[in-house]
Scaffold this active site. Structure first.
Site, PDB file in Angstrom:
ATOM      1  N   ASP A 104      14.853  -2.062   2.731  1.00 26.52           N
ATOM      2  CA  ASP A 104      15.419  -2.258   3.580  1.00 26.52           C
ATOM      3  C   ASP A 104      16.865  -2.242   3.696  1.00 26.52           C
ATOM      4  O   ASP A 104      17.572  -3.030   4.729  1.00 26.52           O
ATOM      5  CB  ASP A 104      14.914  -4.501   3.934  1.00 26.52           C
ATOM      6  CG  ASP A 104      14.848  -4.655   2.871  1.00 26.52           C
ATOM      7  OD1 ASP A 104      15.393  -4.110   2.294  1.00 26.52           O
ATOM      8  OD2 ASP A 104      14.765  -6.179   3.382  1.00 26.52           O
ATOM      9  N   SER A 105      17.493  -1.627   2.518  1.00 27.24           N
ATOM     10  CA  SER A 105      18.634  -1.162   2.719  1.00 27.24           C
ATOM     11  C   SER A 105      19.034  -0.040   3.500  1.00 27.24           C
ATOM     12  O   SER A 105      20.246  -0.099   4.180  1.00 27.24           O
ATOM     13  CB  SER A 105      18.873  -0.247   1.221  1.00 27.24           C
ATOM     14  OG  SER A 105      18.241   0.367   1.208  1.00 27.24           O
ATOM     15  N   ASP A 119       9.242  -1.245   2.036  1.00 28.25           N
ATOM     16  CA  ASP A 119       9.653  -2.755   2.062  1.00 28.25           C
ATOM     17  C   ASP A 119       9.627  -3.648   3.162  1.00 28.25           C
ATOM     18  O   ASP A 119       8.931  -3.034   4.208  1.00 28.25           O
ATOM     19  CB  ASP A 119      11.360  -2.852   2.320  1.00 28.25           C
ATOM     20  CG  ASP A 119      12.086  -2.949   1.124  1.00 28.25           C
ATOM     21  OD1 ASP A 119      11.708  -3.684  -0.091  1.00 28.25           O
ATOM     22  OD2 ASP A 119      13.116  -3.054   0.114  1.00 28.25           O
ATOM     23  N   LYS A 172       6.825  -3.278  -1.336  1.00 29.04           N
ATOM     24  CA  LYS A 172       7.364  -3.665  -1.993  1.00 29.04           C
ATOM     25  C   LYS A 172       7.466  -5.328  -1.098  1.00 29.04           C
ATOM     26  O   LYS A 172       7.943  -5.498  -0.013  1.00 29.04           O
ATOM     27  CB  LYS A 172       9.134  -3.096  -2.535  1.00 29.04           C
ATOM     28  CG  LYS A 172       9.726  -3.552  -3.118  1.00 29.04           C
ATOM     29  CD  LYS A 172      11.016  -3.298  -3.537  1.00 29.04           C
ATOM     30  CE  LYS A 172      11.641  -2.892  -2.980  1.00 29.04           C
ATOM     31  NZ  LYS A 172      12.490  -3.670  -2.431  1.00 29.04           N
ATOM     32  N   GLU A 218       9.967  -8.732  -1.640  1.00 31.23           N
ATOM     33  CA  GLU A 218      10.507  -9.820  -2.252  1.00 31.23           C
ATOM     34  C   GLU A 218      10.317 -11.183  -2.403  1.00 31.23           C
ATOM     35  O   GLU A 218       9.938 -12.419  -1.883  1.00 31.23           O
ATOM     36  CB  GLU A 218      12.184 -10.024  -1.250  1.00 31.23           C
ATOM     37  CG  GLU A 218      12.681  -8.752  -1.706  1.00 31.23           C
ATOM     38  CD  GLU A 218      14.271  -8.500  -0.593  1.00 31.23           C
ATOM     39  OE1 GLU A 218      15.126  -9.788  -1.047  1.00 31.23           O
ATOM     40  OE2 GLU A 218      14.817  -7.571  -0.843  1.00 31.23           O
ATOM     41  N   GLU A 246      16.319  -6.670 -10.141  1.00 33.29           N
ATOM     42  CA  GLU A 246      17.982  -6.196  -9.378  1.00 33.29           C
ATOM     43  C   GLU A 246      19.201  -7.096  -9.860  1.00 33.29           C
ATOM     44  O   GLU A 246      18.514  -8.449  -9.825  1.00 33.29           O
ATOM     45  CB  GLU A 246      18.188  -6.224  -7.995  1.00 33.29           C
ATOM     46  CG  GLU A 246      19.355  -5.928  -7.369  1.00 33.29           C
ATOM     47  CD  GLU A 246      19.153  -5.283  -5.557  1.00 33.29           C
ATOM     48  OE1 GLU A 246      17.782  -5.293  -5.539  1.00 33.29           O
ATOM     49  OE2 GLU A 246      20.149  -5.311  -5.223  1.00 33.29           O
TER      50      GLU A 246
HETATM   51  O1  KIV Z   1      16.064  -2.392   0.090  1.00 36.68           O
HETATM   52  C1  KIV Z   1      16.366  -1.522  -0.665  1.00 36.68           C
HETATM   53  O2  KIV Z   1      16.849  -0.174  -0.797  1.00 36.68           O
HETATM   54  C2  KIV Z   1      15.954  -1.887  -2.211  1.00 36.68           C
HETATM   55  C3  KIV Z   1      16.903  -1.026  -3.060  1.00 36.68           C
HETATM   56  C4  KIV Z   1      17.798  -1.862  -3.999  1.00 36.68           C
HETATM   57  C5  KIV Z   1      15.761  -1.915  -4.326  1.00 36.68           C
HETATM   58  O3  KIV Z   1      15.454  -2.502  -2.396  1.00 36.68           O
END
Ligand code: KIV
Length: 275
Positions: free
Chosen positions: A55-56, A94, A122, A124, A191
């Site tokens: 989600d970056s 994510d 993924k 969090e 992280e």
């Molecule tokens: O959103 C993302 O790119 C991430 C990574 C930095 C692990 O969660």
């Protein structure tokens, strides 16, 4: 020791059970984020093991100053694009902000990701997310957990800060790490965690840890695409990033240099880690 052959044609596609096997055999995992088919194809050919549609993308692709505006539709769209570029790397998606607020919402979002090519979702955090992780795993959705600095918690945390610095916070991180493993997670991203804390967690778990700003002793590493290429992603460059384009000489060379440095243990070093 199991090592993937250097030529793409001879490589076996990564599967979820191969991750724990890699940890048992001491084979470090190289992971990058990608958002489109072209970069994904180049990463795959360069031998990157794991590709994350993070989600970056809200920050580096969409120009927001946090990951909070990212939607499930965004993640599904980019997951479908990236999936078309991969043949051997394992693809993770994510679950964006609040898509995992309840087990059913998470199941709906993760199912959409898997249906367009992801192999893992993924998530969090721990706490109430443990129930979500368990719910997905029981329904055949492999999960990668994410602890330490969880960017979706930026408002509560008051910024992007190193986590687990004092004894109590480090103990809580260890407890959460064991709990996500017990809930069924197959991998854990750590992280912005001090090196000794990430090293203890890595030693305590059977599942691989993937570090980003968590020191060299994690079982693998992840970086954001823009950071590994030294691009200005519109955000402050943290100390854990390294421009591999400078030493790789090309995009393909940068991905290969990154994978080699992760596998040999040359990256990250002390200058990219928190004591
Ligand atoms: O959103 C993302 O790119 C991430 C990574 C930095 C692990 O969660």
């Amino acid at each position: 020791m199991y090592t993937q052959p250097a030529t793409a044609a001879d490589r076996k596609p990564w599967t979820v059970p191969m991750l724990a096997q890699a940890k048992r055999e001491g084979r470090k995992l190289a992971m990058l984020t990608a958002y489109d088919a072209g970069f994904a194809r180049t990463m795959d050919a360069a031998g990157i093991d794991l590709v994350l549609v993070g989600d970056s993308l809200g920050m580096v692709m969409q120009g927001h100053d946090s990951t909070l505006p990212v939607t499930v539709d965004d993640i599904v769209y980019h997951t479908a694009c990236v999936a078309r570029g991969l043949s051997t790397a394992l693809l993770l998606s994510d679950l964006p902000f609040q898509a995992d607020a309840s087990p059913q919402r998470a199941l709906d979002a993760a199912t959409r990701c898997l249906q367009v090519g992801a192999g893992m979702a993924k998530i969090e955090g721990a706490g109430h997310k443990l129930e979500v992780i368990r719910y997905l795993v029981e329904r055949e959705i492999p999960v990668c957990a994410h602890l330490g600095l969880t960017p979706q918690s930026v408002l509560r945390l008051g910024g992007y800060k190193v986590q687990g610095r004092d004894e109590r916070a480090a103990a809580q991180l260890m407890e959460d790490a064991r709990a996500v493993q017990d809930a069924g997670a197959s991998m854990l991203v750590l992280e912005c965690v001090p090196t000794p804390v990430a090293a203890s967690i890595t030693a305590a778990l059977a599942i691989p840890t993937i570090g980003i700003g968590a020191g060299p002793q994690c079982d693998g590493q992840v970086l954001v695409l823009h950071d590994v290429l030294g691009l200005d992603g519109g955000h402050r460059r943290p100390k854990f990033v390294k421009d591999f384009l400078a030493e790789g000489g090309s995009v393909d060379g940068a991905f290969r240099a990154y994978a080699d440095a992760v596998r040999s243990g040359a990256f990250p070093d002390e200058s990219h880690s928190y004591a």
